[in-house]
Design a protein around this motif. Structure first.
Motif, PDB file in Angstrom:
ATOM      1  N   GLU A 244       0.530  -1.179   0.103  1.00  0.00           N
ATOM      2  CA  GLU A 244       0.332  -0.217   0.186  1.00  0.00           C
ATOM      3  C   GLU A 244       1.387   1.097   0.006  1.00  0.00           C
ATOM      4  O   GLU A 244       1.948   1.691   0.775  1.00  0.00           O
ATOM      5  CB  GLU A 244      -0.945  -0.114   1.318  1.00  0.00           C
ATOM      6  CG  GLU A 244      -2.012   1.197   1.135  1.00  0.00           C
ATOM      7  CD  GLU A 244      -2.992   1.013   2.689  1.00  0.00           C
ATOM      8  OE1 GLU A 244      -3.771   1.939   2.163  1.00  0.00           O
ATOM      9  OE2 GLU A 244      -2.689  -0.070   3.375  1.00  0.00           O
ATOM     10  N   GLY A 245       0.732   1.786  -1.462  1.00  0.00           N
ATOM     11  CA  GLY A 245       0.998   3.462  -0.794  1.00  0.00           C
ATOM     12  C   GLY A 245       2.613   3.773  -1.735  1.00  0.00           C
ATOM     13  O   GLY A 245       3.614   4.331  -1.533  1.00  0.00           O
ATOM     14  N   CYS A 246       3.030   2.621  -2.373  1.00  0.00           N
ATOM     15  CA  CYS A 246       4.181   1.924  -2.776  1.00  0.00           C
ATOM     16  C   CYS A 246       3.647   1.856  -4.448  1.00  0.00           C
ATOM     17  O   CYS A 246       2.726   1.243  -5.097  1.00  0.00           O
ATOM     18  CB  CYS A 246       5.338   0.810  -3.055  1.00  0.00           C
ATOM     19  SG  CYS A 246       6.414   0.615  -3.927  1.00  0.00           S
ATOM     20  N   HIS A 247       4.220   2.918  -5.868  1.00  0.00           N
ATOM     21  CA  HIS A 247       4.229   2.385  -7.298  1.00  0.00           C
ATOM     22  C   HIS A 247       3.810   1.085  -7.602  1.00  0.00           C
ATOM     23  O   HIS A 247       5.182   0.802  -6.857  1.00  0.00           O
ATOM     24  CB  HIS A 247       5.264   3.773  -7.215  1.00  0.00           C
ATOM     25  CG  HIS A 247       4.451   3.919  -9.187  1.00  0.00           C
ATOM     26  ND1 HIS A 247       5.219   3.457 -10.289  1.00  0.00           N
ATOM     27  CD2 HIS A 247       3.804   4.964  -9.982  1.00  0.00           C
ATOM     28  CE1 HIS A 247       4.719   3.758 -11.309  1.00  0.00           C
ATOM     29  NE2 HIS A 247       4.304   4.666 -10.979  1.00  0.00           N
ATOM     30  N   CYS A 253      10.338   0.066  -1.439  1.00  0.00           N
ATOM     31  CA  CYS A 253       8.769   0.986  -1.334  1.00  0.00           C
ATOM     32  C   CYS A 253       9.292   0.695  -0.168  1.00  0.00           C
ATOM     33  O   CYS A 253      10.126   0.304   0.714  1.00  0.00           O
ATOM     34  CB  CYS A 253       7.847  -0.793  -1.106  1.00  0.00           C
ATOM     35  SG  CYS A 253       6.835  -0.964  -2.275  1.00  0.00           S
TER      36      CYS A 253
END
Length: 257
Positions: A244-247, A253
């Protein structure tokens, strides 16, 4: 090339299990002799005793060459004159651990027993068989031995499959700091797997696992079992989940503390 490598790894795994089966079932005929537990106890290497033997999975080996280890006063003297198979897996050299009962051992512990059996077969002279848990009075394998052999072969198969998965999904690099939390990232050497791609971090889940682990996943190479390149590589594997929140295509990450 990757497909060929996968086929080679599969063949290697099959050969590994075949070799394991040969090792596990290798007998000592025609020189084999049968010893009772009382007879084996006479071979602890003490003055006046006829020799220095130990047993592993009911197979008796002459370990005189390793007297400094197995003889009286040696670090492994507790193994002499008995079948202490469980201790080879557990490392418990107390009287409670120096036994031949291997029930409840984990796959890694069973692999340890297999490794030790290979060591003794390659380095010490086989003498015969111990009549008891693993061989009957005629020297024939017991049901207990067949069960252990089957469990070891299953553990070897799991090990081979794990190694194949590690080649497909190498572990991530990771580090933690109080300021940034945990960082996961991929490189061409992460997880100790040398390769020509870095990959992107993903959480890998498997049925029966209590938690996920971070692995590096190819994002553009052919997916496993597919001959042609794709834009997604292995990213569509349903066992993978993005952090979550990682491209989606980031090679690193951060998980905040």
């Amino acid at each position: 090339e990757r497909r060929g490598a996968a086929m080679w790894r599969g063949a290697a795994a099959g050969l590994l299990c075949l070799a394991a089966a040969c090792l596990l079932r290798r007998g000592f005929e025609p020189r084999a002799r049968l010893l009772s537990a009382a007879e084996l106890r006479r071979y602890r290497g003490a003055p006046g005793e006829p020799g220095l033997y130990l047993a592993l999975l009911g197979r008796v080996f002459d370990v005189e060459r390793g007297r400094k280890h197995y003889g009286p006063g040696g670090a492994y003297s507790g193994l002499a004159g008995r079948d202490a198979t469980r201790a080879f897996a557990s490392g418990d050299f107390t009287p409670a651990g120096l036994v031949d009962n291997v029930s409840g051992l984990s796959p890694p512990e069973l692999l340890s027993i297999h490794s030790w059996l290979s060591f003794y077969n390659n380095n010490y002279e086989p003498v015969g068989k111990l009549v008891g848990r693993f061989y009957d009075e005629n020297g024939a394998p017991t049901e207990a031995l067949r069960e252990v052999e089957a469990a070891i072969e299953e553990a070897l198969q799991l090990q081979a499959e794990s190694e194949q998965e590690k080649q497909q999904y190498p572990p991530c690099n990771s580090e933690w700091s109080s300021a940034k939390g945990t960082r996961f990232w991929c490189s061409r050497q992460s997880g100790g797997v040398q390769r020509d791609w870095a990959g992107v971090p993903r959480q890998l889940f498997r049925p029966g696992w209590r938690s996920s682990r971070c692995v590096c996943v190819r994002s553009s190479a052919p997916a496993r079992g597919q001959p042609h390149p794709s834009d997604t590589g292995d990213l569509r594997d349903p066992h993978l989940q993005r952090y979550e929140g990682c491209h989606p295509l980031a090679e690193q990450c951060f998980l905040p503390t």
